[in-house]
Scaffold this motif. Structure first.
Motif, PDB file in Angstrom:
ATOM      1  N   THR A   1       0.832  -1.205   0.000  1.00  0.00           N
ATOM      2  CA  THR A   1       0.000   0.000   0.000  1.00  0.00           C
ATOM      3  C   THR A   1       0.866   1.255   0.000  1.00  0.00           C
ATOM      4  N   MET A   2       1.936   1.266   0.792  1.00  0.00           N
ATOM      5  CA  MET A   2       2.841   2.407   0.810  1.00  0.00           C
ATOM      6  C   MET A   2       3.506   2.599  -0.555  1.00  0.00           C
ATOM      7  N   GLN A   3       3.885   1.503  -1.170  1.00  0.00           N
ATOM      8  CA  GLN A   3       4.485   1.571  -2.500  1.00  0.00           C
ATOM      9  C   GLN A   3       3.500   2.155  -3.508  1.00  0.00           C
ATOM     10  N   ALA A   4       2.251   1.686  -3.460  1.00  0.00           N
ATOM     11  CA  ALA A   4       1.233   2.176  -4.395  1.00  0.00           C
ATOM     12  C   ALA A   4       0.925   3.648  -4.159  1.00  0.00           C
ATOM     13  N   LEU A   5       0.934   4.069  -2.890  1.00  0.00           N
ATOM     14  CA  LEU A   5       0.653   5.467  -2.565  1.00  0.00           C
ATOM     15  C   LEU A   5       1.712   6.380  -3.164  1.00  0.00           C
ATOM     16  N   PHE A   6       2.980   6.032  -2.997  1.00  0.00           N
ATOM     17  CA  PHE A   6       4.039   6.870  -3.543  1.00  0.00           C
ATOM     18  C   PHE A   6       4.076   6.780  -5.069  1.00  0.00           C
ATOM     19  N   GLN A   7       3.752   5.613  -5.612  1.00  0.00           N
ATOM     20  CA  GLN A   7       3.711   5.463  -7.061  1.00  0.00           C
ATOM     21  C   GLN A   7       2.641   6.359  -7.663  1.00  0.00           C
ATOM     22  N   LEU A   8       1.536   6.530  -6.916  1.00  0.00           N
ATOM     23  CA  LEU A   8       0.475   7.416  -7.374  1.00  0.00           C
ATOM     24  C   LEU A   8       0.938   8.865  -7.402  1.00  0.00           C
TER      25      LEU A   8
ATOM     26  N   VAL B   1       9.374   2.544  -7.784  1.00  0.00           N
ATOM     27  CA  VAL B   1       9.347   2.616  -6.326  1.00  0.00           C
ATOM     28  C   VAL B   1       9.566   1.219  -5.758  1.00  0.00           C
ATOM     29  N   PRO B   2      10.595   1.014  -4.936  1.00  0.00           N
ATOM     30  CA  PRO B   2      10.846  -0.321  -4.371  1.00  0.00           C
ATOM     31  C   PRO B   2       9.753  -0.737  -3.398  1.00  0.00           C
ATOM     32  N   HIS B   3       9.566  -2.051  -3.278  1.00  0.00           N
ATOM     33  CA  HIS B   3       8.542  -2.571  -2.370  1.00  0.00           C
ATOM     34  C   HIS B   3       9.037  -2.646  -0.931  1.00  0.00           C
TER      35      HIS B   3
ATOM     36  N   THR C   1      14.639   5.040   1.909  1.00  0.00           N
ATOM     37  CA  THR C   1      15.932   5.524   1.450  1.00  0.00           C
ATOM     38  C   THR C   1      15.813   6.227   0.108  1.00  0.00           C
ATOM     39  N   MET C   2      15.046   5.615  -0.800  1.00  0.00           N
ATOM     40  CA  MET C   2      14.871   6.208  -2.117  1.00  0.00           C
ATOM     41  C   MET C   2      14.165   7.557  -2.030  1.00  0.00           C
ATOM     42  N   MET C   3      13.156   7.655  -1.177  1.00  0.00           N
ATOM     43  CA  MET C   3      12.406   8.904  -1.050  1.00  0.00           C
ATOM     44  C   MET C   3      13.241  10.004  -0.421  1.00  0.00           C
TER      45      MET C   3
END
Length: 240
Positions: free
Chosen positions: A102-109, A116-118, A125-127
């Motif tokens: 869900t966090m990955q999908a939120l940032f991908q949106l 965006v790594p899972h 770290t990426m953010m």
């Protein structure tokens, strides 16, 4: 009789705090995500843990993700509880996986097109290290026709609404600067600032006795308003 928690091997009385924060499963999930975000869980209540997620000092692009994290954790713990109650085994690792998804999908949106790594730690770290790619379009300034002047305007605010400023410049048919001005105005929105910049520029043109005006603004909204509602023959508007 009080209900027993369905999430534990040695269940205690099921309450909201126990189910979502005190149980072994809940503590494992909260610890996994908060520890990697630099938040110590020891000594915190459920309300304090949520508040920490909302207020911990992080880079601005991380804030909406951390603010959404508690709701995602609680939702996945609730889903696990219901699955266990009706005979379907769901591990704590699965809960962590679903929250991470869900966090990955939120940032991908928020950042479409970005990989965006899972893994939660990799995502954080990426953010933190992410630098937006600068996108720009080359615009060629055109000279106005003979006998005309060209006016370029801009207005912006910090906060929308917030602290606002305007700027504009007036050039003649050979590109020489006739007049330029920039100044702070009263607080407002971006659109209000763009409108004030246009009005002040046209007032100055009138004071300088210029009436054949080519107006360029970077506000498409203001351009459309001018063209659709009131466009005198002596004024050309353009969006850049």
């Amino acid at each position: 009789m009080p209900s027993k928690c369905w999430c534990c091997y040695d269940p205690k009385e099921e309450s909201l705090v126990y189910l979502f924060f005190i149980s072994n499963a809940a503590r494992s999930v909260w610890t996994y995500f908060l520890r990697r975000a630099g938040i110590a869980l020891e000594g915190l209540s459920l309300q304090q843990a949520i508040t920490k997620c909302w207020t911990t000092p992080v880079v601005p692009r991380l804030k909406p993700v951390l603010q959404a994290l508690p709701a995602c954790i609680v939702w996945e713990l609730w889903k696990r509880r219901n699955s266990l109650k009706y005979g379907k085994a769901v591990s704590v690792s699965r809960v962590i996986y679903e929250v991470s998804s869900t966090m990955q999908a939120l940032f991908q949106l928020k950042k479409p097109g970005l990989h965006v790594p899972h893994e939660w730690l990799d995502l954080l770290t990426m953010m933190e290290q992410y630098t937006p790619r600068l996108k720009f379009d080359k615009v060629i300034w055109e000279f106005p026709s003979r006998g005309w002047i060209k006016v370029n305007t801009n207005g912006a605010c910090r906060g929308n609404p917030g602290r606002s400023a305007i700027g504009f410049c007036i050039r003649d048919e050979v590109g020489d600067l006739i007049y330029a001005e920039r100044r702070e105005i009263s607080e407002g929105t971006n659109n209000e600032s763009e409108a004030v910049a246009i009005v002040e520029a046209l007032k100055m043109c009138k004071n300088l006795n210029y009436f054949q005006i080519w107006l360029q603004t970077n506000s498409l909204l203001l351009k459309n308003i001018i063209e659709e509602s009131w466009k005198p023959l002596w004024c050309i508007t353009e969006h850049v």
